[in-house]
Write a protein that holds these residues in place. Structure first.
Motif, short mmCIF file in Angstrom:
data_model
loop_
_atom_site.label_atom_id
_atom_site.label_comp_id
_atom_site.label_asym_id
_atom_site.label_seq_id
_atom_site.Cartn_x
_atom_site.Cartn_y
_atom_site.Cartn_z
N LEU A 97 0.81 -1.22 0.00
CA LEU A 97 0.00 0.00 0.00
C LEU A 97 0.84 1.27 0.00
O LEU A 97 0.38 2.32 -0.43
CB LEU A 97 -0.92 0.02 1.22
CG LEU A 97 -2.04 -1.02 1.23
CD1 LEU A 97 -2.76 -1.00 2.58
CD2 LEU A 97 -3.04 -0.75 0.12
N CYS A 98 2.04 1.21 0.54
CA CYS A 98 2.94 2.38 0.47
C CYS A 98 4.35 1.84 0.48
O CYS A 98 4.71 1.13 -0.46
CB CYS A 98 2.63 3.42 1.54
SG CYS A 98 2.38 2.82 3.22
N SER A 99 5.14 2.14 1.50
CA SER A 99 6.51 1.64 1.52
C SER A 99 7.00 1.46 2.94
O SER A 99 8.13 1.78 3.26
CB SER A 99 7.44 2.61 0.77
OG SER A 99 6.97 2.82 -0.54
N CYS A 100 6.13 0.94 3.82
CA CYS A 100 6.49 0.79 5.23
C CYS A 100 7.72 -0.09 5.38
O CYS A 100 7.87 -1.09 4.68
CB CYS A 100 5.32 0.17 6.00
SG CYS A 100 3.87 1.22 5.97
N TYR A 101 8.55 0.26 6.35
CA TYR A 101 9.90 -0.33 6.44
C TYR A 101 10.45 0.01 7.82
O TYR A 101 10.20 1.11 8.33
CB TYR A 101 10.72 0.34 5.34
CG TYR A 101 12.11 -0.18 5.05
CD1 TYR A 101 12.30 -1.31 4.26
CD2 TYR A 101 13.22 0.51 5.50
CE1 TYR A 101 13.59 -1.75 3.94
CE2 TYR A 101 14.51 0.07 5.19
CZ TYR A 101 14.68 -1.05 4.40
OH TYR A 101 15.94 -1.47 4.07
N PRO A 102 11.18 -0.89 8.46
CA PRO A 102 11.67 -0.61 9.82
C PRO A 102 12.90 0.30 9.82
O PRO A 102 14.03 -0.14 9.98
CB PRO A 102 12.02 -2.02 10.34
CG PRO A 102 12.38 -2.80 9.12
CD PRO A 102 11.54 -2.25 8.00
N TRP A 103 12.67 1.59 9.64
CA TRP A 103 13.74 2.57 9.48
C TRP A 103 14.83 2.46 10.54
O TRP A 103 16.01 2.51 10.24
CB TRP A 103 13.17 4.00 9.53
CG TRP A 103 12.35 4.40 8.35
CD1 TRP A 103 11.99 3.62 7.29
CD2 TRP A 103 11.81 5.70 8.11
NE1 TRP A 103 11.23 4.36 6.42
CE2 TRP A 103 11.11 5.63 6.89
CE3 TRP A 103 11.83 6.89 8.82
CZ2 TRP A 103 10.44 6.73 6.35
CZ3 TRP A 103 11.17 7.99 8.29
CH2 TRP A 103 10.48 7.91 7.07
N ALA A 104 14.39 2.37 11.81
CA ALA A 104 15.38 2.43 12.89
C ALA A 104 16.23 1.15 12.97
O ALA A 104 17.23 1.13 13.68
CB ALA A 104 14.69 2.69 14.22
N LEU A 105 15.85 0.11 12.25
CA LEU A 105 16.67 -1.11 12.21
C LEU A 105 17.47 -1.22 10.93
O LEU A 105 18.56 -1.78 10.92
CB LEU A 105 15.78 -2.35 12.35
CG LEU A 105 14.98 -2.48 13.65
CD1 LEU A 105 14.12 -3.74 13.61
CD2 LEU A 105 15.92 -2.52 14.85
N LEU A 106 16.93 -0.73 9.82
CA LEU A 106 17.57 -0.93 8.52
C LEU A 106 17.96 0.36 7.82
O LEU A 106 18.52 0.32 6.72
CB LEU A 106 16.63 -1.72 7.59
CG LEU A 106 16.25 -3.14 8.02
CD1 LEU A 106 15.43 -3.83 6.95
CD2 LEU A 106 17.50 -3.97 8.33
N GLY A 107 17.69 1.51 8.41
CA GLY A 107 17.92 2.77 7.71
C GLY A 107 16.77 3.04 6.74
O GLY A 107 15.73 2.39 6.81
N LEU A 108 16.96 3.99 5.87
CA LEU A 108 15.90 4.32 4.91
C LEU A 108 15.89 3.28 3.78
O LEU A 108 16.93 2.76 3.40
CB LEU A 108 16.11 5.72 4.34
CG LEU A 108 15.96 6.83 5.37
CD1 LEU A 108 16.33 8.18 4.75
CD2 LEU A 108 14.55 6.87 5.93
N PRO A 109 14.71 3.00 3.24
CA PRO A 109 14.63 1.93 2.24
C PRO A 109 15.23 2.32 0.90
O PRO A 109 15.18 3.49 0.50
CB PRO A 109 13.12 1.69 2.10
CG PRO A 109 12.48 2.96 2.53
CD PRO A 109 13.39 3.57 3.56
N PRO A 110 15.77 1.34 0.17
CA PRO A 110 16.25 1.59 -1.19
C PRO A 110 15.06 1.79 -2.13
O PRO A 110 13.94 1.37 -1.83
CB PRO A 110 17.00 0.30 -1.54
CG PRO A 110 16.35 -0.75 -0.69
CD PRO A 110 15.92 -0.07 0.57
N ALA A 111 15.31 2.42 -3.26
CA ALA A 111 14.22 2.73 -4.20
C ALA A 111 13.51 1.48 -4.70
O ALA A 111 12.30 1.48 -4.88
CB ALA A 111 14.76 3.55 -5.38
N TRP A 112 14.26 0.39 -4.91
CA TRP A 112 13.58 -0.80 -5.45
C TRP A 112 12.50 -1.31 -4.52
O TRP A 112 11.47 -1.82 -4.96
CB TRP A 112 14.59 -1.91 -5.79
CG TRP A 112 15.34 -2.49 -4.62
CD1 TRP A 112 16.60 -2.19 -4.23
CD2 TRP A 112 14.86 -3.48 -3.69
NE1 TRP A 112 16.94 -2.92 -3.10
CE2 TRP A 112 15.89 -3.72 -2.75
CE3 TRP A 112 13.66 -4.18 -3.55
CZ2 TRP A 112 15.75 -4.62 -1.69
CZ3 TRP A 112 13.52 -5.08 -2.51
CH2 TRP A 112 14.57 -5.29 -1.58
#
Lengths: 202, 255
Positions: free
Chosen positions: A109-124
């Motif tokens: 639905l969007c691009s949810c991602y565990p920022w504080a564990l993995l950093g910001l998500p890659p574009a892919w």
């Protein structure tokens, strides 16, 4: 005006760089945006956060089975104890890869991602190609991305549709027994914790 | 140079199955018409300096605009298809949503940025954005209160039990009226099994529209690929989706 605004009259006024710079100027004038805070926010998210935080958790889970059990049972409690905090990890679940089971994470639905564990998500990860296809044909998508799974390996796809964020615990690579936590963490790539790759071989 | 004006939007293919009703542009799960993932294992989060500037601006703009849970996501979802899939990608989409919110909250006038840039009026995504849908409270679960924790979180402690148990067969229905929702269309109406109950969260379908928190338990539901995609589905694939419990009914009680 700073240097990056100098081409306004020569190029397409809709270009991303020019439009963004003009918006920044406008919002600074209106007192909504502070330029130095842009720098500090970017600095924090780009350099202080990153996959090394997740990688250390994975390496420790490989070394200590008791830690792995706690991480799988209640990752939130472990993160509190380890003082790991930050954006997009209000509720975390760790999914363990093992022989015959492979986990992979998406947000359709969007691009949810565990920022504080993995950093910001890659574009892919944020691409419509990944979001559309990895739920319908994960085996094929992973194969295209360079990860061939055995036909009898079950694939579990986790669609991040609530505020729960997922971290994949990849399998420990053969030949890495006896390595230190630091050396093990170096084998744990960002993409292995999303589930589109395996951990590196030592 | 990356040009803002959309030119290479990939059309979604026509499809014989139920994907035709997925009219929401962002609701991509299972959509046809998309090719290989643009994969780069070494990819860094930012490609260009302007993306960093957008990222750093959003966190300063949101406290003046979309402060409610789900509201920024809903602004992204309301973008016109050409803006949602614009070639400047994710951060271009963030900038468009930011422009929309700044105008809707009255911080920037319509056409103000275009005017500064000497661009034709109408370049901004805000000319094409959908207005927020009007959501009827009748279509939302009752607004039972829950204590709000001191720190900023969407999690809430509920004094009621979840309406489902692990192992229950459930079917999701829900929001079709164009409001914000976290129910992906591809699981709508398909039978799945409850595998876990997560802590309760405020309901984005309500908070995004300013209609109160209405917290719900969140239920992790496992779907077999064959049930979602039919006979041609890949073997040995399970798709797990986290759903707010008001989206769900026991399969035995559905219809």
């Amino acid at each position: 005006m700073t240097e990056r605004h100098d081409h306004t009259h020569e190029t397409n006024a809709g270009s991303s760089q020019i439009r963004t710079a003009a918006l920044e100027d406008l919002l600074v004038e209106k007192g909504i945006v502070d330029r130095s805070r842009i720098d500090s926010l970017v600095e924090r998210f780009e350099h202080d956060l990153g996959p090394m935080i997740g990688a250390r958790l994975v390496a420790r889970a490989w070394l200590e089975s008791e830690f792995q059990s706690r991480l799988v049972r209640d990752a939130d409690e472990v993160l509190r104890q380890e003082n790991i905090r930050g954006a997009e990890i209000e509720h975390v679940e760790v999914k363990v890869n093992e022989p015959g089971v492979h986990n992979v994470v998406v947000c359709t639905l969007c691009s949810c991602y565990p920022w504080a564990l993995l950093g910001l998500p890659p574009a892919w990860y944020k691409s419509p190609e990944y979001r559309a296809r990895v739920v319908r044909e994960p085996r094929k998508v992973l194969e295209e991305m360079g990860l061939s799974l055995e036909p009898d390996t079950e694939i579990r796809v986790w669609d991040s549709s609530s505020e729960t964020r997922f971290l994949v615990l990849p399998e420990q690579p053969a030949g890495s027994e006896g390595l230190s936590m630091e050396d093990l963490a170096a084998l744990v790539t960002r993409d292995s914790m999303i589930g589109v790759a395996k951990a590196l071989n030592p | 140079m990356v040009v803002f004006t959309p030119s290479t939007v990939v059309p979604l293919a026509e499809d014989e199955s139920n994907m035709n009703r997925a009219q929401r542009v962002h609701d991509l799960g299972g959509a046809f018409g998309w090719g290989r993932v643009p994969y780069d294992p070494q990819e860094e989060p930012f490609h260009e300096e302007w993306e960093r500037r957008v990222f750093g601006m959003v966190f300063q703009v949101l406290p003046h605009t979309a402060v409610r849970p789900g509201e920024f996501r809903y602004a992204l979802e309301r973008l016109a298809e050409d803006d949602y899939f614009a070639p400047d990608g994710y951060y271009g989409r963030w900038r468009s949503a930011m422009e929309v919110l700044l105008e809707e909250y009255g911080h920037v006038e319509t056409g103000e940025l275009d005017g500064r840039l000497g661009a034709p009026s109408g370049t901004s995504a805000s000319y094409r954005v959908q207005s927020p849908a009007s959501v009827d409270e009748k279509d939302l679960p009752p607004d039972s209160s829950a204590p709000v924790p001191e720190h900023r979180t969407v999690r809430r402690e509920l004094d009621r039990n979840p309406g489902f148990r692990i192992g229950d067969r459930v079917v999701a229905t829900g929001n079709t009226a164009g409001g914000h929702t976290r129910l992906p269309d591809y699981v709508r109406g398909v039978s799945g099994v409850v595998v876990k109950i997560h802590p309760a969260e405020v309901l984005p379908d309500s908070t995004a529209h300013g209609l109160g928190e209405r917290p719900q338990h969140v239920v992790s539901v496992a779907y077999q690929a064959r049930d979602l995609w039919g006979e041609g589905a890949e073997e040995k694939v399970v798709i797990n989706v986290d759903l707010y419990e008001n989206y769900l009914q026991l399969e035995a009680e559905a219809q």
